[in-house]
Design a protein around this motif. Structure first.
Motif, PDB file in Angstrom:
ATOM      1  N   HIS A   1       0.874  -1.173   0.000  1.00 31.49           N
ATOM      2  CA  HIS A   1       0.000   0.000   0.000  1.00 31.49           C
ATOM      3  C   HIS A   1       0.909   1.219   0.000  1.00 31.49           C
ATOM      4  CE1 HIS A   1      -3.164   2.544   2.388  1.00 31.49           C
ATOM      5  NE2 HIS A   1      -3.030   2.957   1.139  1.00 31.49           N
ATOM      6  N   ILE A   2       0.815   2.023  -1.056  1.00 32.25           N
ATOM      7  CA  ILE A   2       1.693   3.176  -1.252  1.00 32.25           C
ATOM      8  C   ILE A   2       0.857   4.448  -1.258  1.00 32.25           C
ATOM      9  CG2 ILE A   2       3.328   4.273  -2.836  1.00 32.25           C
ATOM     10  CD1 ILE A   2       3.730   1.359  -3.997  1.00 32.25           C
TER      11      ILE A   2
ATOM     12  N   GLN B   1      -4.712   5.916 -15.320  1.00 35.15           N
ATOM     13  CA  GLN B   1      -4.420   4.984 -16.420  1.00 35.15           C
ATOM     14  C   GLN B   1      -2.928   4.966 -16.745  1.00 35.15           C
ATOM     15  OE1 GLN B   1      -7.157   6.492 -19.391  1.00 35.15           O
ATOM     16  NE2 GLN B   1      -8.740   5.023 -18.805  1.00 35.15           N
ATOM     17  N   LYS B   2      -2.301   6.129 -16.728  1.00 39.17           N
ATOM     18  CA  LYS B   2      -0.869   6.208 -17.010  1.00 39.17           C
ATOM     19  C   LYS B   2      -0.072   5.473 -15.942  1.00 39.17           C
ATOM     20  CE  LYS B   2       2.728   7.609 -19.277  1.00 39.17           C
ATOM     21  NZ  LYS B   2       3.045   7.014 -20.591  1.00 39.17           N
ATOM     22  N   ILE B   3      -0.420   5.687 -14.686  1.00 43.63           N
ATOM     23  CA  ILE B   3       0.286   5.033 -13.590  1.00 43.63           C
ATOM     24  C   ILE B   3       0.074   3.519 -13.637  1.00 43.63           C
ATOM     25  CG2 ILE B   3       0.253   4.761 -11.069  1.00 43.63           C
ATOM     26  CD1 ILE B   3       0.022   7.843 -10.923  1.00 43.63           C
ATOM     27  N   ILE B   4      -1.128   3.082 -13.944  1.00 42.69           N
ATOM     28  CA  ILE B   4      -1.405   1.644 -14.078  1.00 42.69           C
ATOM     29  C   ILE B   4      -0.548   1.042 -15.185  1.00 42.69           C
ATOM     30  CG2 ILE B   4      -3.175  -0.020 -14.824  1.00 42.69           C
ATOM     31  CD1 ILE B   4      -5.203   1.787 -13.238  1.00 42.69           C
TER      32      ILE B   4
ATOM     33  N   LEU C   1      -3.695  -3.219  -8.099  1.00 43.30           N
ATOM     34  CA  LEU C   1      -4.994  -3.790  -7.758  1.00 43.30           C
ATOM     35  C   LEU C   1      -6.014  -2.701  -7.483  1.00 43.30           C
ATOM     36  CD1 LEU C   1      -2.699  -5.892  -6.912  1.00 43.30           C
ATOM     37  CD2 LEU C   1      -4.503  -6.965  -5.616  1.00 43.30           C
ATOM     38  N   ALA C   2      -5.542  -1.537  -7.030  1.00 48.67           N
ATOM     39  CA  ALA C   2      -6.441  -0.406  -6.767  1.00 48.67           C
ATOM     40  C   ALA C   2      -5.637   0.878  -6.783  1.00 48.67           C
ATOM     41  CB  ALA C   2      -7.140  -0.563  -5.418  1.00 48.67           C
ATOM     42  N   ILE C   3      -6.274   1.942  -7.274  1.00 51.65           N
ATOM     43  CA  ILE C   3      -5.671   3.272  -7.269  1.00 51.65           C
ATOM     44  C   ILE C   3      -6.789   4.277  -6.985  1.00 51.65           C
ATOM     45  CG2 ILE C   3      -5.876   3.520  -9.770  1.00 51.65           C
ATOM     46  CD1 ILE C   3      -3.245   5.162  -9.692  1.00 51.65           C
ATOM     47  N   GLY C   4      -6.503   5.241  -6.150  1.00 45.05           N
ATOM     48  CA  GLY C   4      -7.489   6.256  -5.812  1.00 45.05           C
ATOM     49  C   GLY C   4      -6.826   7.354  -5.007  1.00 45.05           C
TER      50      GLY C   4
ATOM     51  N   ASN D   1     -11.340  -1.558  -1.225  1.00 48.25           N
ATOM     52  CA  ASN D   1     -12.529  -0.748  -0.966  1.00 48.25           C
ATOM     53  C   ASN D   1     -12.147   0.617  -0.394  1.00 48.25           C
ATOM     54  OD1 ASN D   1     -15.426  -0.386  -0.809  1.00 48.25           O
ATOM     55  ND2 ASN D   1     -15.188  -0.601   1.396  1.00 48.25           N
ATOM     56  N   TYR D   2     -11.222   0.625   0.546  1.00 50.09           N
ATOM     57  CA  TYR D   2     -10.753   1.869   1.164  1.00 50.09           C
ATOM     58  C   TYR D   2     -10.140   2.800   0.104  1.00 50.09           C
ATOM     59  CZ  TYR D   2      -7.669   4.875   3.935  1.00 50.09           C
ATOM     60  OH  TYR D   2      -6.997   5.951   4.467  1.00 50.09           O
ATOM     61  N   ILE D   3      -9.306   2.257  -0.755  1.00 51.13           N
ATOM     62  CA  ILE D   3      -8.631   3.064  -1.781  1.00 51.13           C
ATOM     63  C   ILE D   3      -9.634   3.588  -2.809  1.00 51.13           C
ATOM     64  CG2 ILE D   3      -7.011   2.941  -3.727  1.00 51.13           C
ATOM     65  CD1 ILE D   3      -5.257   1.119  -1.928  1.00 51.13           C
ATOM     66  N   LEU D   4     -10.555   2.752  -3.237  1.00 48.44           N
ATOM     67  CA  LEU D   4     -11.516   3.167  -4.260  1.00 48.44           C
ATOM     68  C   LEU D   4     -12.530   4.189  -3.738  1.00 48.44           C
ATOM     69  CD1 LEU D   4     -12.176  -0.219  -6.098  1.00 48.44           C
ATOM     70  CD2 LEU D   4     -10.616   1.641  -6.754  1.00 48.44           C
ATOM     71  N   ASN D   5     -12.643   4.308  -2.434  1.00 46.24           N
ATOM     72  CA  ASN D   5     -13.598   5.247  -1.843  1.00 46.24           C
ATOM     73  C   ASN D   5     -12.908   6.429  -1.171  1.00 46.24           C
ATOM     74  OD1 ASN D   5     -16.346   4.106  -2.276  1.00 46.24           O
ATOM     75  ND2 ASN D   5     -15.331   2.323  -1.392  1.00 46.24           N
ATOM     76  N   GLN D   6     -11.762   6.818  -1.662  1.00 45.52           N
ATOM     77  CA  GLN D   6     -11.003   7.913  -1.062  1.00 45.52           C
ATOM     78  C   GLN D   6     -11.759   9.237  -1.041  1.00 45.52           C
ATOM     79  OE1 GLN D   6      -7.653   8.492   0.400  1.00 45.52           O
ATOM     80  NE2 GLN D   6      -8.464   6.509   0.997  1.00 45.52           N
ATOM     81  N   LYS D   7     -12.443   9.561  -2.080  1.00 47.47           N
ATOM     82  CA  LYS D   7     -13.145  10.853  -2.119  1.00 47.47           C
ATOM     83  C   LYS D   7     -14.195  10.931  -1.006  1.00 47.47           C
ATOM     84  CE  LYS D   7     -12.356  12.026  -6.899  1.00 47.47           C
ATOM     85  NZ  LYS D   7     -11.082  11.404  -6.802  1.00 47.47           N
TER      86      LYS D   7
END
Length: 142
Positions: A11-12, A33-36, A47-50, A114-120
């Motif tokens: 987790h970064i 998308q670029k980072i992925i 696996l997740a970015i947000g 879930n935590y990462i995808l719901n950052q906002k």
């Protein structure tokens, strides 16, 4: 053992320079998308970015072929260079030099995704400083 078996879930978290609000909605998807793509090129699937306007969270499976510091140096420098070259994006975009990185128990992957995808939504009630303080406490980092 004739082969190397490695599964490094990391987790970064890293921020824009001076925590500037540069990750605007109109560039966020393109940046992700670029980072992925960059991460995939380093054999470290995301696996997740947000995140929010001033920071990113990434959960990746870090390749056994690359050190974490080299991975992040490449990811941050190439994504920053790319953003500066895009006509409608932030010409003076920079990432902060530092980062936070924590190893993740495979049993906790779904919760973290879930935590990462719901950052906002998460940042509607908690600012980044408190979030980082709580993460440092959870992972035993001073």
């Amino acid at each position: 053992m004739g082969q190397s078996l490695v599964k490094n879930y990391i987790h970064i978290i890293f921020t824009t320079k001076y925590r500037q609000p540069w990750i605007l909605p109109e560039i966020e998807l393109f940046l992700h998308q670029k980072i992925i793509a960059l991460s995939k090129d380093m054999d470290s699937p995301i696996l997740a970015i947000g995140g929010s306007v001033d920071h990113l969270h990434i959960l990746c499976n870090l390749s056994k072929q690359i050190a974490l510091s080299a991975y992040l140096e490449t990811l941050k420098s190439k994504s920053s260079y790319w953003i500066k070259g895009e006509p409608l994006f932030v010409a003076n975009f920079y990432w902060q030099a530092g980062y936070a990185a924590f190893s993740v128990d495979p049993k906790n992957i779904n919760l973290l995704v879930n935590y990462i995808l719901n950052q906002k939504k998460h940042h509607e009630t908690r600012d980044f400083e408190l979030e980082l303080k709580l993460l440092k406490s959870r992972y035993g980092v001073r």
